[in-house]
Design an enzyme around this catalytic site. Structure first.
Site, mmCIF file in Angstrom:
data_model
loop_
_atom_site.group_PDB
_atom_site.id
_atom_site.type_symbol
_atom_site.label_atom_id
_atom_site.label_comp_id
_atom_site.label_asym_id
_atom_site.label_seq_id
_atom_site.Cartn_x
_atom_site.Cartn_y
_atom_site.Cartn_z
ATOM 1 C CB THR A 100 -0.986 0.109 1.193
ATOM 2 O OG1 THR A 100 -1.522 1.436 1.234
ATOM 3 C CG2 THR A 100 -0.356 -0.171 2.543
ATOM 4 C CG ASP B 252 -2.873 4.455 1.995
ATOM 5 O OD1 ASP B 252 -2.594 5.306 1.140
ATOM 6 O OD2 ASP B 252 -3.965 3.845 2.016
ATOM 7 C CG MET C 113 -4.254 9.493 -2.766
ATOM 8 S SD MET C 113 -4.185 8.044 -3.839
ATOM 9 C CE MET C 113 -5.692 8.269 -4.767
ATOM 10 C CD GLN D 250 -0.569 11.372 -4.263
ATOM 11 O OE1 GLN D 250 -0.077 11.646 -3.191
ATOM 12 N NE2 GLN D 250 -1.858 11.571 -4.541
HETATM 13 O O1 F6P Z 1 -5.194 2.765 -0.091
HETATM 14 C C1 F6P Z 1 -4.603 3.352 -1.191
HETATM 15 C C2 F6P Z 1 -5.387 4.544 -1.648
HETATM 16 O O2 F6P Z 1 -4.758 5.092 -2.779
HETATM 17 C C3 F6P Z 1 -5.628 5.617 -0.585
HETATM 18 O O3 F6P Z 1 -4.496 6.435 -0.407
HETATM 19 C C4 F6P Z 1 -6.818 6.310 -1.152
HETATM 20 O O4 F6P Z 1 -7.575 6.947 -0.129
HETATM 21 C C5 F6P Z 1 -7.609 5.195 -1.774
HETATM 22 O O5 F6P Z 1 -6.683 4.145 -2.028
HETATM 23 C C6 F6P Z 1 -8.308 5.537 -3.057
HETATM 24 O O6 F6P Z 1 -9.100 4.455 -3.408
HETATM 25 P P1 F6P Z 1 -9.709 4.191 -4.852
HETATM 26 O O7 F6P Z 1 -8.602 3.733 -5.731
HETATM 27 O O8 F6P Z 1 -10.717 3.129 -4.621
HETATM 28 O O9 F6P Z 1 -10.280 5.488 -5.323
#
Ligand code: F6P
Length: 357
Positions: free
Chosen positions: A134, A136, A178, A283
């Protein structure tokens, strides 16, 4: 014959392919009679039986490829025990497909939600080994997740580019980073790019403190300021709300995102011109950085070792630069957040960075 299933689940990131390559290369190197089954689109493929036989060639040349050659999808953990629209029992279906494909184990690459389901499958008796993915970096049990450093590089680049235009125009710029509910990505990209103010969910902000920091810079003759704002940043007032009230408030947001709200407040209070930039899913895209390629290769090799030693029910991770394994039961359902008292925060503050607190 050793038969290994492999899937990537949840939001993608850089280095998923590098990680799968790491597992596959190590396994093919150690065992002659082995077959890897690539399960498509994460748990969806495991539920609905979509998979293909892989060969060593499939894992060749993918070290630097972004995305995932297997595809991915979000299958929320909270719905795993809820039958699908046709009444299908998802957990039962996953177990049946595992059996049907004669798997000896399943390698799962994913983040927080993915690990809850991985733990559930492990408790249901499947042989599971996982790798921490991830951007994150919020997964418990590992100092670093792969994807994180690549995303830090991209967010840093964005803020670097914003610096020149902010300086030319003498504006306040907010770059929204993010990171979901945690501030790792914003904190690291903010420090790396010399942001003046960093706002993360773990340190609720006071708009007065933000404006005071901006005024201080203006008085020092600085013509511009940069804020790195986590998408999950939260004000002190909102942080004081109950979970229910906060959810309710977010249902009808006055602004498209937190950065626009903060931007409007800054313009109103300081009269300075504000612009907002949101790099978003950029990102998560593109090639993994060198750090992630090394991390993924090491994690992949370690995951293969766990399989060979039949040490299932574990996630591979990194701690103090050593590769480790952590029981899934310890990882599942826990969030790794930034500690506001940690030394990195103290060092950032010592550099004069404001956290708006
Ligand atoms: O968990 C990774 C992430 O990119 C987070 O940083 C972000 O909040 C989320 O996924 C976005 O999710 P999606 O790709 O479902 O829009």
């Amino acid at each position: 014959m050793l038969r290994i299933g492999m899937l990537t689940s949840g939001g993608d990131c850089q280095s998923l392919n590098a990680s799968m390559r790491g597992v596959a290369k190590s396994i093919y190197d150690a065992v002659d009679d082995v077959e890897i089954i690539g399960i498509e689109e994460g748990y969806k493929g495991l539920i609905y039986g979509n998979a293909r036989k892989m060969s060593p060639k499939d894992f060749s040349g993918i070290l630097i490829e972004g995305g995932t050659i297997l595809g991915t999808s979000r299958q929320p953990f909270k719905l795993m025990r809820v039958p699908d629209e046709n009444g299908l029992d998802k957990v039962k279906a996953m177990k049946q497909n595992y059996k049907k494909w004669n798997l000896d184990c399943l390698v799962i690459l994913g983040g927080n939600g993915t690990h809850k389901t991985a733990n559930l499958l492990s408790e249901e008796g499947l042989n599971i080994v996982t790798l921490p993915k991830t951007i994150d970096n919020d997964l418990w049990g590992t100092d670093m997740t792969f994807g994180f450093q690549s995303a830090v590089d991209i967010a840093t680049n964005v803020i670097d580019n914003i610096h020149t235009t902010a300086s030319s125009h003498g504006r306040v710029f907010i770059v929204e980073v993010m990171g979901h509910k945690v501030g790792w990505l914003t904190l690291h990209a903010g420090i790396a790019s010399g942001a003046d103010i960093i706002l993360i969910p773990e340190i609720p902000y006071d708009i007065n403190s933000i404006c005071a920091a901006l005024d201080k810079r203006a008085k020092q003759g600085k013509r511009f300021s940069i804020l790195a704002v986590a998408e999950g940043a939260i004000s002190k007032e909102d942080a004081a709300l109950s979970k229910k009230d906060f959810k309710e408030k977010k249902k009808n947001p006055a602004y498209p995102s937190i950065s626009y709200e903060i931007g409007a407040q800054i313009e109103e209070r300081t009269g300075q011109e504000v612009r907002v930039t949101i790099p978003g899913h950029m990102q998560r895209g593109g090639s993994p950085c060198a750090y992630d390629r090394v991390l993924s290769s090491r994690l992949g090799a370690a995951a293969a070792q766990l399989i060979l030693k039949k040490e299932f029910g574990n996630m591979v991770g990194i701690r103090n630069n050593e590769i480790i394994s952590v029981p899934l039961s310890e990882v599942a359902g826990k969030l790794k957040t930034v500690d506001p008292e940690s030394s990195i925060i103290k060092e950032a503050k010592a550099l004069g960075i404001s956290f708006g607190d």
